[in-house]
Scaffold this active site. Structure first.
Site, PDB file in Angstrom:
ATOM      1  N   GLY A   1       0.817  -1.207   0.000  1.00  0.00           N
ATOM      2  CA  GLY A   1       0.000   0.000   0.000  1.00  0.00           C
ATOM      3  C   GLY A   1       0.849   1.256   0.000  1.00  0.00           C
ATOM      4  O   GLY A   1       2.024   1.219  -0.350  1.00  0.00           O
TER       5      GLY A   1
ATOM      6  N   GLY B   1       5.863   4.574  -8.420  1.00  0.00           N
ATOM      7  CA  GLY B   1       6.601   3.331  -8.624  1.00  0.00           C
ATOM      8  C   GLY B   1       5.649   2.152  -8.744  1.00  0.00           C
ATOM      9  O   GLY B   1       5.700   1.376  -9.714  1.00  0.00           O
ATOM     10  N   HIS B   2       4.731   2.051  -7.769  1.00  0.00           N
ATOM     11  CA  HIS B   2       3.703   1.013  -7.872  1.00  0.00           C
ATOM     12  C   HIS B   2       2.866   1.214  -9.124  1.00  0.00           C
ATOM     13  O   HIS B   2       2.458   0.244  -9.784  1.00  0.00           O
ATOM     14  CB  HIS B   2       2.767   1.055  -6.663  1.00  0.00           C
ATOM     15  CG  HIS B   2       3.442   0.907  -5.337  1.00  0.00           C
ATOM     16  ND1 HIS B   2       3.635   1.961  -4.488  1.00  0.00           N
ATOM     17  CD2 HIS B   2       3.972  -0.172  -4.727  1.00  0.00           C
ATOM     18  CE1 HIS B   2       4.245   1.535  -3.383  1.00  0.00           C
ATOM     19  NE2 HIS B   2       4.471   0.246  -3.507  1.00  0.00           N
TER      20      HIS B   2
ATOM     21  N   VAL C   1      11.347   4.171 -10.266  1.00  0.00           N
ATOM     22  CA  VAL C   1      10.738   5.450 -10.633  1.00  0.00           C
ATOM     23  C   VAL C   1      11.231   6.496  -9.641  1.00  0.00           C
ATOM     24  O   VAL C   1      11.242   6.257  -8.433  1.00  0.00           O
ATOM     25  CB  VAL C   1       9.190   5.347 -10.610  1.00  0.00           C
ATOM     26  CG1 VAL C   1       8.559   6.698 -10.911  1.00  0.00           C
ATOM     27  CG2 VAL C   1       8.715   4.289 -11.606  1.00  0.00           C
TER      28      VAL C   1
END
Lengths: 285, 285
Positions: free
Chosen positions: B31, B36-37, B177
């Protein structure tokens, strides 16, 4: 029936099954197949579209002083039996196929379930079992996997592993298959001399006696275990590793008097051969 | 998009996908989703029929003195972002759902790959990661699973696990990222004060410098690591946990002069916040 030796070929065969929506039954064995394994293969044949029997003497479940090298290897006979019972694939890989890295990845169930019984005498055994069975599950991707009640603790440990890791399969555990005189079928029975073979009958006889006393109302686990212990100790060729009882499921300590289901299990050496046997005292029956 | 909280509901959803022959992409996260996720979810969206994003702050990968309780939890915002990027399911289970037993079943990669870098400072971390990722793999049964190169050692450890246990999936690792000023995106960046945030730029700056020297022909890993170390040590708010380099794949010791691909990785504390960053020196380029 196909005999497959490499991971890659098995993965290709399983991918083809999956693409066709075929259900898969897996029977993991160490070979030296006997009627106990036969009952597993027959059940898998009845309940699945495709049946894979693995034959792999898994080095990581043997301790350094155990019988890895001596363990019977009878692949040709195993393949004949698997074919006769309707298997589609015998998967017989090398150790290097199953353990591709020098460092190891382990699957381990911790806690009392692997610390008691055989886990006490064979401290790395179940880690080897859960690791190799995880690999076989991920390779064969079975809908159902079949194991024998003879390895009662193995069955409990694998149930826990399947529950904890969420393996998407049904674990089927089938009853012990015995010789006509009661001796539990085992690949290790071939090690026994004629005298040891006869002496080993004390296992099934004493356990059956305990079950009969339980069915007649005896609810003291300690008394039942003590009677089994005394009968085995009376046999000169027998050396007890353990005679113990634990609550099912999960092999937690059984409270007295016994309620619910209880596993009464023994491990006993006859010469250099270590045999196990057990009975479930069905308090829920 | 569905938000699923229980193992049982996820299993039902995945079984339906499997029945329809739908390909599944899994993005496991803790979470506090950032870009990036986001890059992982977008890639999963492009390459699969169905996309599952898991949001689970996994307690077993935190050490006793680490930031489990403080770790940012932003489920509503996470669901919004996952939905915007085209996820079909957000799986956000409780710890009890993921760890149903009191005793634990562990999946552990042993050897140097988990002993170096973060494995040295966080000795139980990777065991927690490999265990929870195994569970997520077995629940979501993905065709592809997505991880970020920011957690470079995690990616190597998971590749080894997938290889050793034969998980039937492709592990996809995507580039780090970064913020416009170079700071690697991390859920832990929110812990940083303005001053620490500024000081933390030394990580990306020093690693980029080392990569430039490598590209210009420097092949001494020791010299490159030493320069990174000196730059970080010159930053008063920074406390080095490690500055190290290892050969890829597998994180074995890198022989000098460097050949092949080398991971140059750092872990550095700014106040109570521990950040990691890394660069791959591409000797095979």
């Amino acid at each position: 029936m196909q005999v497959i030796k490499t991971v890659k070929d098995l993965q290709a065969a399983v991918a083809a099954y999956k693409k066709d929506g075929v259900s898969i039954g897996l029977v993991p064995t160490m070979g030296a197949l006997h009627e106990g394994h036969g009952s597993l293969i027959s059940a898998a044949r009845k309940e699945n579209d495709a049946v894979i029997v693995s034959v792999f003497v898994n080095p990581t479940q043997f301790g350094p002083t155990e019988d890895l090298d001596a363990y019977p290897r009878t692949l040709d006979a195993d393949c004949e039996m698997a074919q006769a019972l309707g298997a589609d694939i015998v998967f017989a890989p090398s150790a290097r196929e199953m353990y591709p890295s020098d460092d190891d990845t382990w699957v381990e169930v911790t806690g009392s379930i692997t610390a008691v019984l055989c886990g006490r005498s064979r401290p790395t055994h179940f880690r080897g079992v859960t690791t190799v069975v995880s690999k076989l599950f991920l390779l064969a991707q079975p809908d159902r996997a079949y194991f024998g009640q003879k390895d009662a603790q193995q069955a409990e440990v694998l149930k826990r592993m399947v529950k904890d890791l969420f393996f998407p399969l049904e674990l089927v555990v089938l009853p012990i298959v015995r010789e006509a005189d009661g001796l539990a079928k085992s690949s290790r029975n071939v090690y026994l001399s004629a005298e040891e073979r006869k002496a080993a009958l004390v296992l099934s006889r004493s356990l059956a006696g305990a079950a009969a006393r339980f069915d007649a109302g005896e609810r003291s686990g300690a008394a039942l275990a003590q009677e089994v212990r005394e009968q085995i100790e009376a046999e000169p060729l027998a050396t007890i590793d353990y005679v113990e009882y634990y609550a099912l499921p999960g092999l937690t300590e059984a409270a007295e008097p016994l309620t619910g289901d209880t596993l009464l299990a023994v491990a006993v050496r006859f010469g250099t051969t270590r045999l196990i046997d057990n009975v479930i005292l069905e308090g829920n029956k």
